[in-house]
Design a protein around this motif. Sequence first.
Motif, PDB file in Angstrom:
ATOM      1  N   LEU A  39       0.213  -5.338   6.627  1.00 48.43           N
ATOM      2  CA  LEU A  39      -0.360  -4.311   5.757  1.00 48.43           C
ATOM      3  C   LEU A  39      -0.280  -4.749   4.294  1.00 48.43           C
ATOM      4  O   LEU A  39      -1.211  -4.557   3.511  1.00 48.43           O
ATOM      5  N   ARG A  40       0.832  -5.375   3.936  1.00 50.25           N
ATOM      6  CA  ARG A  40       0.997  -5.834   2.553  1.00 50.25           C
ATOM      7  C   ARG A  40      -0.092  -6.863   2.207  1.00 50.25           C
ATOM      8  O   ARG A  40      -0.655  -6.848   1.120  1.00 50.25           O
ATOM      9  N   GLN A  41      -0.386  -7.726   3.196  1.00 49.36           N
ATOM     10  CA  GLN A  41      -1.427  -8.730   2.937  1.00 49.36           C
ATOM     11  C   GLN A  41      -2.781  -8.049   2.714  1.00 49.36           C
ATOM     12  O   GLN A  41      -3.517  -8.404   1.799  1.00 49.36           O
ATOM     13  N   THR A  42      -3.081  -7.073   3.559  1.00 51.27           N
ATOM     14  CA  THR A  42      -4.357  -6.360   3.401  1.00 51.27           C
ATOM     15  C   THR A  42      -4.388  -5.654   2.042  1.00 51.27           C
ATOM     16  O   THR A  42      -5.403  -5.671   1.343  1.00 51.27           O
ATOM     17  N   LEU A  43      -3.257  -5.062   1.680  1.00 49.10           N
ATOM     18  CA  LEU A  43      -3.154  -4.343   0.405  1.00 49.10           C
ATOM     19  C   LEU A  43      -3.437  -5.301  -0.765  1.00 49.10           C
ATOM     20  O   LEU A  43      -4.194  -4.983  -1.690  1.00 49.10           O
ATOM     21  N   GLU A  44      -2.848  -6.481  -0.704  1.00 48.62           N
ATOM     22  CA  GLU A  44      -3.028  -7.415  -1.810  1.00 48.62           C
ATOM     23  C   GLU A  44      -4.457  -7.945  -1.881  1.00 48.62           C
ATOM     24  O   GLU A  44      -4.973  -8.233  -2.955  1.00 48.62           O
ATOM     25  N   ARG A  45      -5.092  -8.016  -0.696  1.00 49.39           N
ATOM     26  CA  ARG A  45      -6.488  -8.466  -0.674  1.00 49.39           C
ATOM     27  C   ARG A  45      -7.402  -7.373  -1.231  1.00 49.39           C
ATOM     28  O   ARG A  45      -8.329  -7.646  -2.000  1.00 49.39           O
ATOM     29  N   LEU A  46      -7.108  -6.122  -0.879  1.00 47.59           N
ATOM     30  CA  LEU A  46      -7.966  -5.008  -1.302  1.00 47.59           C
ATOM     31  C   LEU A  46      -7.778  -4.624  -2.773  1.00 47.59           C
ATOM     32  O   LEU A  46      -8.723  -4.201  -3.440  1.00 47.59           O
ATOM     33  N   ALA A  47      -6.535  -4.763  -3.254  1.00 47.73           N
ATOM     34  CA  ALA A  47      -6.188  -4.201  -4.572  1.00 47.73           C
ATOM     35  C   ALA A  47      -7.148  -4.618  -5.695  1.00 47.73           C
ATOM     36  O   ALA A  47      -7.622  -3.755  -6.447  1.00 47.73           O
ATOM     37  N   PRO A  48      -7.465  -5.916  -5.842  1.00 48.31           N
ATOM     38  CA  PRO A  48      -8.307  -6.284  -6.989  1.00 48.31           C
ATOM     39  C   PRO A  48      -9.802  -6.020  -6.778  1.00 48.31           C
ATOM     40  O   PRO A  48     -10.578  -6.174  -7.729  1.00 48.31           O
ATOM     41  N   LEU A  49     -10.203  -5.616  -5.568  1.00 47.41           N
ATOM     42  CA  LEU A  49     -11.633  -5.418  -5.305  1.00 47.41           C
ATOM     43  C   LEU A  49     -12.094  -4.063  -5.847  1.00 47.41           C
ATOM     44  O   LEU A  49     -11.329  -3.099  -5.859  1.00 47.41           O
ATOM     45  N   PRO A  50     -13.357  -3.980  -6.253  1.00 45.73           N
ATOM     46  CA  PRO A  50     -13.834  -2.699  -6.798  1.00 45.73           C
ATOM     47  C   PRO A  50     -14.222  -1.727  -5.685  1.00 45.73           C
ATOM     48  O   PRO A  50     -15.330  -1.220  -5.639  1.00 45.73           O
ATOM     49  N   LEU A  51     -13.289  -1.486  -4.770  1.00 38.16           N
ATOM     50  CA  LEU A  51     -13.572  -0.610  -3.623  1.00 38.16           C
ATOM     51  C   LEU A  51     -12.636   0.587  -3.644  1.00 38.16           C
ATOM     52  O   LEU A  51     -11.484   0.468  -4.053  1.00 38.16           O
ATOM     53  N   PRO A  52     -13.116   1.732  -3.148  1.00 38.42           N
ATOM     54  CA  PRO A  52     -12.178   2.836  -2.953  1.00 38.42           C
ATOM     55  C   PRO A  52     -11.251   2.481  -1.789  1.00 38.42           C
ATOM     56  O   PRO A  52     -11.592   1.618  -0.972  1.00 38.42           O
ATOM     57  N   VAL A  53     -10.115   3.122  -1.724  1.00 37.45           N
ATOM     58  CA  VAL A  53      -9.204   2.880  -0.604  1.00 37.45           C
ATOM     59  C   VAL A  53      -8.793   4.222  -0.009  1.00 37.45           C
ATOM     60  O   VAL A  53      -8.473   5.158  -0.740  1.00 37.45           O
ATOM     61  N   LEU A  54      -8.835   4.282   1.302  1.00 38.60           N
ATOM     62  CA  LEU A  54      -8.326   5.465   2.000  1.00 38.60           C
ATOM     63  C   LEU A  54      -7.031   5.068   2.690  1.00 38.60           C
ATOM     64  O   LEU A  54      -7.012   4.147   3.507  1.00 38.60           O
ATOM     65  N   VAL A  55      -5.927   5.729   2.316  1.00 42.52           N
ATOM     66  CA  VAL A  55      -4.642   5.453   2.952  1.00 42.52           C
ATOM     67  C   VAL A  55      -4.376   6.561   3.957  1.00 42.52           C
ATOM     68  O   VAL A  55      -4.254   7.727   3.589  1.00 42.52           O
ATOM     69  N   ARG A  56      -4.327   6.166   5.219  1.00 38.24           N
ATOM     70  CA  ARG A  56      -4.092   7.166   6.264  1.00 38.24           C
ATOM     71  C   ARG A  56      -2.668   7.040   6.751  1.00 38.24           C
ATOM     72  O   ARG A  56      -2.196   5.923   6.991  1.00 38.24           O
ATOM     73  N   GLY A  57      -1.981   8.153   6.880  1.00 42.70           N
ATOM     74  CA  GLY A  57      -0.610   8.084   7.390  1.00 42.70           C
ATOM     75  C   GLY A  57       0.028   9.448   7.447  1.00 42.70           C
ATOM     76  O   GLY A  57      -0.339  10.351   6.689  1.00 42.70           O
ATOM     77  N   GLU A  58       1.011   9.560   8.338  1.00 42.06           N
ATOM     78  CA  GLU A  58       1.739  10.826   8.487  1.00 42.06           C
ATOM     79  C   GLU A  58       2.479  11.164   7.196  1.00 42.06           C
ATOM     80  O   GLU A  58       2.665  10.296   6.339  1.00 42.06           O
ATOM     81  N   THR A  59       2.965  12.384   7.140  1.00 45.89           N
ATOM     82  CA  THR A  59       3.712  12.813   5.960  1.00 45.89           C
ATOM     83  C   THR A  59       4.963  11.934   5.756  1.00 45.89           C
ATOM     84  O   THR A  59       5.618  11.551   6.723  1.00 45.89           O
ATOM     85  N   GLY A  60       5.203  11.594   4.503  1.00 49.51           N
ATOM     86  CA  GLY A  60       6.421  10.854   4.154  1.00 49.51           C
ATOM     87  C   GLY A  60       6.407   9.372   4.477  1.00 49.51           C
ATOM     88  O   GLY A  60       7.424   8.694   4.344  1.00 49.51           O
ATOM     89  N   THR A  61       5.250   8.817   4.876  1.00 50.81           N
ATOM     90  CA  THR A  61       5.223   7.394   5.257  1.00 50.81           C
ATOM     91  C   THR A  61       5.209   6.467   4.046  1.00 50.81           C
ATOM     92  O   THR A  61       5.434   5.264   4.185  1.00 50.81           O
ATOM     93  N   GLY A  62       4.901   7.012   2.864  1.00 54.24           N
ATOM     94  CA  GLY A  62       4.881   6.160   1.663  1.00 54.24           C
ATOM     95  C   GLY A  62       3.479   5.933   1.120  1.00 54.24           C
ATOM     96  O   GLY A  62       3.219   4.926   0.463  1.00 54.24           O
ATOM     97  N   LYS A  63       2.578   6.886   1.371  1.00 57.48           N
ATOM     98  CA  LYS A  63       1.182   6.711   0.956  1.00 57.48           C
ATOM     99  C   LYS A  63       1.060   6.602  -0.566  1.00 57.48           C
ATOM    100  O   LYS A  63       0.336   5.767  -1.084  1.00 57.48           O
ATOM    101  N   GLU A  64       1.805   7.472  -1.272  1.00 57.38           N
ATOM    102  CA  GLU A  64       1.677   7.441  -2.735  1.00 57.38           C
ATOM    103  C   GLU A  64       2.287   6.166  -3.315  1.00 57.38           C
ATOM    104  O   GLU A  64       1.737   5.565  -4.246  1.00 57.38           O
ATOM    105  N   LEU A  65       3.404   5.747  -2.745  1.00 55.53           N
ATOM    106  CA  LEU A  65       4.026   4.511  -3.215  1.00 55.53           C
ATOM    107  C   LEU A  65       3.061   3.339  -3.018  1.00 55.53           C
ATOM    108  O   LEU A  65       2.895   2.490  -3.900  1.00 55.53           O
ATOM    109  N   LEU A  66       2.402   3.326  -1.866  1.00 54.05           N
ATOM    110  CA  LEU A  66       1.428   2.276  -1.572  1.00 54.05           C
ATOM    111  C   LEU A  66       0.293   2.312  -2.596  1.00 54.05           C
ATOM    112  O   LEU A  66      -0.134   1.278  -3.112  1.00 54.05           O
ATOM    113  N   ALA A  67      -0.172   3.527  -2.891  1.00 56.02           N
ATOM    114  CA  ALA A  67      -1.275   3.680  -3.850  1.00 56.02           C
ATOM    115  C   ALA A  67      -0.857   3.154  -5.229  1.00 56.02           C
ATOM    116  O   ALA A  67      -1.640   2.508  -5.926  1.00 56.02           O
TER     117      ALA A  67
END
Length: 309
Positions: A39-67
Amino acid sequence: MTLPDTSGQPMLTFPEAEKSPLSIRAKALVFIDPRSQQLRQTLERLAPLPLPVLVRGETGTGKELLARHIHKASGRAGLFVSVNCGALSPNHAEAELFGYTAGTYASAAGRTGWFGSANGGTLYLDEIGDLPQSLQAKFLAALENHEVTRVGAGHSTPVDVRLVAASSIDLAQAVAAGKFNERLYRYLREGDLELPALRDRPGDILPLAEYFLGVYSQRLGLAVPVFSDQAQARLAEHPWPGNTRELENVVHFALLVSRGDIIGPEHLNVPQPRALPLRQCLEREIDTCGPDGQAALRQLIEEALARLH
Ligand SMILES: Nc1ncnc2c1ncn2[C@@H]1O[C@H](COP(=O)(O)OP(=O)(O)OP(=O)(O)O)[C@@H](O)[C@H]1O
Ligand SMILES: [Mg+2]
């Protein structure tokens, strides 16, 4: 109909921040399990791209931290602005998001809204499934056209916002039920990240527990205790329905109550493992037997339970 008078107050707030036991901004991302590393690899690949990101996950999984990490890794110079869609005022959501002009709502000054605050940065929308349906098409248009029209304005204003949205509900189902705009859903899915539940990335549990123990010990000025083997086993087998937030709270509590060098299972505020409710049921069965049968039944049950562990 007036908006709360926020004149003189900064528009930018992090409504979730005070709910979070630790300052989220200060935190490292602990990602050790192979699924998390991927997931970290995907995150690093996506981060610099001019794309929106949808983070899906149960409550408390760390969605905001990831964002927040996506924002940091994106190199975007503007702010990270966090908005919980469920907390938007039902009557003023449009003004809160897109801003309003001077003179609107009997307010002398205008406001840029969340979109304007995130200009050049990242707008994080938590629980996007709660975005009022009446605003979803306008919201998509603002993202696609890079411009917003403030409430009361006769013209649009350019904005450059990168959207990271989070959802703990299945948006595809919400679309099927006619509760979420299908085009907005398709737009969001361009960058799709699924943050697995903590129980599905067991390799993260102990490293996260150690990490929280270190952070909270330091905060409280205590020597860092260690988890006993039994405590580690209890942490590893708990299903963590509240995910990383629950683990963080459990470790914090354990540190406060243990007051020693070792944290044992008795310090962990998690429900007893499955065998205990089962044991209680069996005890009731044993009680219903006559005195002769009780000892034999107890022995059989103990043997069966021992085989279970
Ligand atoms: N990988 C991680 N490493 C370190 N800390 C983490 C990690 N994941 C989550 N946390 C911490 O766990 C807590 C919950 O995370 P966060 O608020 O990002 O979850 P969330 O998915 O946005 O929750 P909610 O669904 O309730 O909005 C926070 O204190 C966060 O910093
Ligand atoms: Mg959140």
